[in-house]
Design a protein around this motif. Structure first.
Motif, mmCIF file in Angstrom:
data_model
loop_
_atom_site.group_PDB
_atom_site.id
_atom_site.type_symbol
_atom_site.label_atom_id
_atom_site.label_comp_id
_atom_site.label_asym_id
_atom_site.label_seq_id
_atom_site.Cartn_x
_atom_site.Cartn_y
_atom_site.Cartn_z
ATOM 1 N N PRO A 18 15.364 91.884 41.296
ATOM 2 C CA PRO A 18 16.506 92.446 40.554
ATOM 3 C C PRO A 18 17.272 91.341 39.837
ATOM 4 C CG PRO A 18 16.427 93.312 42.797
ATOM 5 C CD PRO A 18 15.424 92.207 42.734
ATOM 6 N N SER A 19 17.829 91.688 38.692
ATOM 7 C CA SER A 19 18.640 90.732 37.936
ATOM 8 C C SER A 19 20.061 91.256 37.840
ATOM 9 C CB SER A 19 18.058 90.495 36.546
ATOM 10 O OG SER A 19 18.028 91.709 35.811
ATOM 11 N N TYR A 20 20.982 90.328 37.574
ATOM 12 C CA TYR A 20 22.404 90.669 37.549
ATOM 13 C C TYR A 20 23.051 90.009 36.338
ATOM 14 C CZ TYR A 20 21.261 91.979 42.316
ATOM 15 O OH TYR A 20 20.661 92.546 43.414
ATOM 16 N N PRO A 21 24.140 90.579 35.831
ATOM 17 C CA PRO A 21 24.749 90.045 34.614
ATOM 18 C C PRO A 21 25.526 88.751 34.854
ATOM 19 C CG PRO A 21 26.067 91.848 35.471
ATOM 20 C CD PRO A 21 24.827 91.793 36.318
ATOM 21 N N VAL A 22 25.836 88.094 33.757
ATOM 22 C CA VAL A 22 26.770 86.974 33.752
ATOM 23 C C VAL A 22 28.183 87.553 33.692
ATOM 24 C CG1 VAL A 22 27.557 84.954 32.446
ATOM 25 C CG2 VAL A 22 25.103 85.472 32.616
ATOM 26 N N LEU A 23 29.136 86.947 34.379
ATOM 27 C CA LEU A 23 30.529 87.390 34.288
ATOM 28 C C LEU A 23 31.082 87.007 32.920
ATOM 29 C CD1 LEU A 23 33.047 88.611 35.648
ATOM 30 C CD2 LEU A 23 33.620 86.305 36.428
ATOM 31 N N GLU A 24 31.552 88.012 32.178
ATOM 32 C CA GLU A 24 32.030 87.786 30.802
ATOM 33 C C GLU A 24 33.427 88.344 30.570
ATOM 34 O OE1 GLU A 24 28.805 89.447 28.500
ATOM 35 O OE2 GLU A 24 27.797 87.488 28.416
ATOM 36 N N GLU A 25 34.233 88.410 31.669
ATOM 37 C CA GLU A 25 35.614 88.875 31.543
ATOM 38 C C GLU A 25 36.428 88.314 32.699
ATOM 39 O OE1 GLU A 25 36.014 93.098 32.127
ATOM 40 O OE2 GLU A 25 34.381 93.143 33.585
ATOM 41 N N ASP A 26 37.734 88.386 32.569
ATOM 42 C CA ASP A 26 38.625 88.023 33.665
ATOM 43 C C ASP A 26 38.698 89.202 34.637
ATOM 44 O OD1 ASP A 26 39.055 85.721 32.243
ATOM 45 O OD2 ASP A 26 41.023 86.345 31.479
ATOM 46 N N ILE A 27 38.611 88.917 35.943
ATOM 47 C CA ILE A 27 38.628 89.995 36.934
ATOM 48 C C ILE A 27 39.482 89.593 38.130
ATOM 49 C CG2 ILE A 27 36.353 90.895 36.276
ATOM 50 C CD1 ILE A 27 35.197 89.482 38.757
ATOM 51 N N PHE A 219 40.002 81.314 40.580
ATOM 52 C CA PHE A 219 38.857 80.474 40.251
ATOM 53 C C PHE A 219 38.471 80.680 38.794
ATOM 54 C CE2 PHE A 219 38.672 80.967 44.803
ATOM 55 C CZ PHE A 219 38.328 79.694 45.246
ATOM 56 N N PHE A 220 37.889 79.634 38.196
ATOM 57 C CA PHE A 220 37.511 79.669 36.786
ATOM 58 C C PHE A 220 36.027 79.354 36.646
ATOM 59 C CE2 PHE A 220 41.965 78.480 37.112
ATOM 60 C CZ PHE A 220 42.560 79.420 36.286
ATOM 61 N N THR A 221 35.383 80.069 35.737
ATOM 62 C CA THR A 221 33.955 79.863 35.500
ATOM 63 C C THR A 221 33.748 78.886 34.352
ATOM 64 O OG1 THR A 221 33.715 81.650 33.879
ATOM 65 C CG2 THR A 221 33.561 82.246 36.224
ATOM 66 N N GLU A 222 32.519 78.435 34.215
ATOM 67 C CA GLU A 222 32.205 77.490 33.143
ATOM 68 C C GLU A 222 32.404 78.112 31.761
ATOM 69 O OE1 GLU A 222 28.397 75.659 33.456
ATOM 70 O OE2 GLU A 222 28.997 74.323 35.095
ATOM 71 N N ASN A 223 32.264 79.440 31.673
ATOM 72 C CA ASN A 223 32.486 80.087 30.362
ATOM 73 C C ASN A 223 33.913 80.624 30.219
ATOM 74 O OD1 ASN A 223 32.057 82.104 32.226
ATOM 75 N ND2 ASN A 223 30.663 83.310 30.938
ATOM 76 N N HIS A 224 34.838 80.008 31.009
ATOM 77 C CA HIS A 224 36.279 80.161 30.794
ATOM 78 C C HIS A 224 36.827 81.543 31.167
ATOM 79 C CE1 HIS A 224 35.823 76.351 28.813
ATOM 80 N NE2 HIS A 224 35.031 76.877 27.891
ATOM 81 N N HIS A 225 36.248 82.156 32.185
ATOM 82 C CA HIS A 225 36.811 83.375 32.715
ATOM 83 C C HIS A 225 37.386 83.110 34.100
ATOM 84 C CE1 HIS A 225 35.588 85.855 29.403
ATOM 85 N NE2 HIS A 225 34.334 85.433 29.506
#
Length: 400
Positions: A18-27, A219-225
């Motif tokens: 199974p594959s999962y998405p990249v986080l692309e929003e603030d949550i 926490f902050f991700t590398e793509n700034h979320h």
């Protein structure tokens, strides 16, 4: 951290995971689990039906770290022998820990039956043989506590051993009801199960920063979320040490080989898990497709370049060690790896809580039974987060 190197077997057993998405929003969420290996997956499974909002973040692909290198012998005895744990922690705590490991294997068996991906769990007995005269002495001490506290074990003589195996050893413990599993399938199965109950899972989402508030951390991700969480579980395996150094941890290097399928395993009694009293030790198990996993020959280095430079030599040495025990069984290496391996100085895994990380728990399931330890600690953390306490938390809290 350069966790491992080589040709990996477990991902080949589930070629389209199974594959999962990249986080692309603030949550925001109730519980953030950092790490999508077997430790994080077991935490997600335990929390999935609590009614809490759970998020899992994995920096790479799910199960691609140390989970893919885990040889997944499920045993209730570990690196530090039981009598040594008694000497360090006292009999009550040492036995409690060992009973919890035994119970965790039972839990893994039951959970495996309900997962959408079959993790190939199988009960196996273990042969724990003496590497020499001193090893026989250790097994006598070990057997005393095992028998005293009702564990299913037998102390075998040399004659017992040669009646069942094609090799001679002075003595051995024969231990009933250990197990084996495919850790890659188990991890994906747990997360697929948790996903059905609303757990949000993201991969290829590295976390590279944090901001501390009074009673929580963003926490902050590398793509700034950003991810704002009431509670955080660091289940990042050995990479958890990049967030917080734990003085009880010890990082070294280990090696493993997976052979081509073997036609005849009839001289391997009940396809037991096999290991020895020497430290570092050699260990062996079989797989559902009749391969043999041979591991060990650990080195006291946490330098990945030095670790990997020895891989070819270690691969050949592991095959030689196998043939010393099973001289008639012809094996060829098909998969082989070098990897970091973490343990603790005192032999117990650690749940870390540190002032600079409010409402955060570090799951350091370090040792040769990491998958079993993760199961124990995932239950403890579930209870702590949902009810505020666990009677078992003090057993594994970081030691001063």
């Amino acid at each position: 951290m350069d966790l491992l190197h080589g040709k990996l077997y477990w991902p080949a057993t589930l070629p389209a995971p199974p594959s999962y998405p990249v986080l692309e929003e603030d949550i925001s969420c109730d519980v953030l689990i950092i790490g999508g290996g077997s430790s994080g997956a077991q935490c997600a499974f335990e929390l999935a039906q609590t009614g809490l909002d759970i998020v899992v973040l994995e920096k790479d692909l799910i199960g691609s770290g140390s989970t893919s290198a885990n040889t997944a012998l499920l045993q209730y005895l570990g690196d530090k022998m039981l009598f040594e744990l008694v000497n360090s922690f006292g009999e009550e705590k040492a036995i409690l820990h060992t009973k919890l490991c035994e119970k965790a294997i039972d839990k893994i068996e039951e959970v495996s039956k309900i997962l959408p991906i079959d993790p190939d769990f199988k009960r196996r007995d273990s042969l724990y043989f003496a590497s020499g005269g001193f090893g026989s002495n250790k097994l006598l001490h070990e057997n005393f506590y095992l028998k005293k506290h009702g564990f299913k074990s037998e102390l075998w003589s040399e004659e017992n051993i040669i009646q069942h195996y094609p090799f001679r050893k002075q003595s051995a413990l024969y231990l009933y009801d250990d197990g084996e599993i495919n850790p890659f399938k188990y991890t994906h199965g747990l997360l697929q199960y948790a996903k059905k109950y609303g757990v949000r899972i993201y991969e290829n989402t590295p976390v590279n920063g944090r901001k501390r508030d009074t009673d929580e951390i963003t926490f902050f991700t590398e793509n700034h979320h950003s991810i704002r969480a009431k509670y955080t579980i660091f289940a990042a395996g050995y990479e958890g040490l990049e967030w917080k150094k734990e003085k009880n941890s010890v990082l070294s290097s280990t090696y493993a080989v997976v052979t081509t399928p073997v036609e005849d395993l009839s001289d391997w009694y009940k396809r037991t898990l096999i290991w020895e009293t020497a430290r570092p030790y050699i260990y062996m198990r079989t797989t559902p497709d009749n391969r043999i996993i041979i591991g060990g020959l650990d080195e006291k280095t946490n330098n990945a370049e030095k670790r990997d430079a020895k891989l070819i030599h270690k691969k050949e040495k592991l095959i030689t060690e196998f043939n010393l025990l099973f001289p008639i069984t012809q094996v060829k290496p098909d998969y082989y790896l070098s990897a970091f391996y973490g343990g603790t100085h005192d032999g117990f895994p650690v749940i870390g809580q540190y002032p600079e990380f409010p409402n955060c728990y570090f799951l350091f399931a370090y040792g040769d039974n990491g998958l079993v330890y993760s199961g124990i600690m995932a239950e403890i953390l579930r209870d702590v987060i949902t009810s505020g306490s666990s009677t078992m938390l003090s057993l594994y809290q970081q030691r001063k």
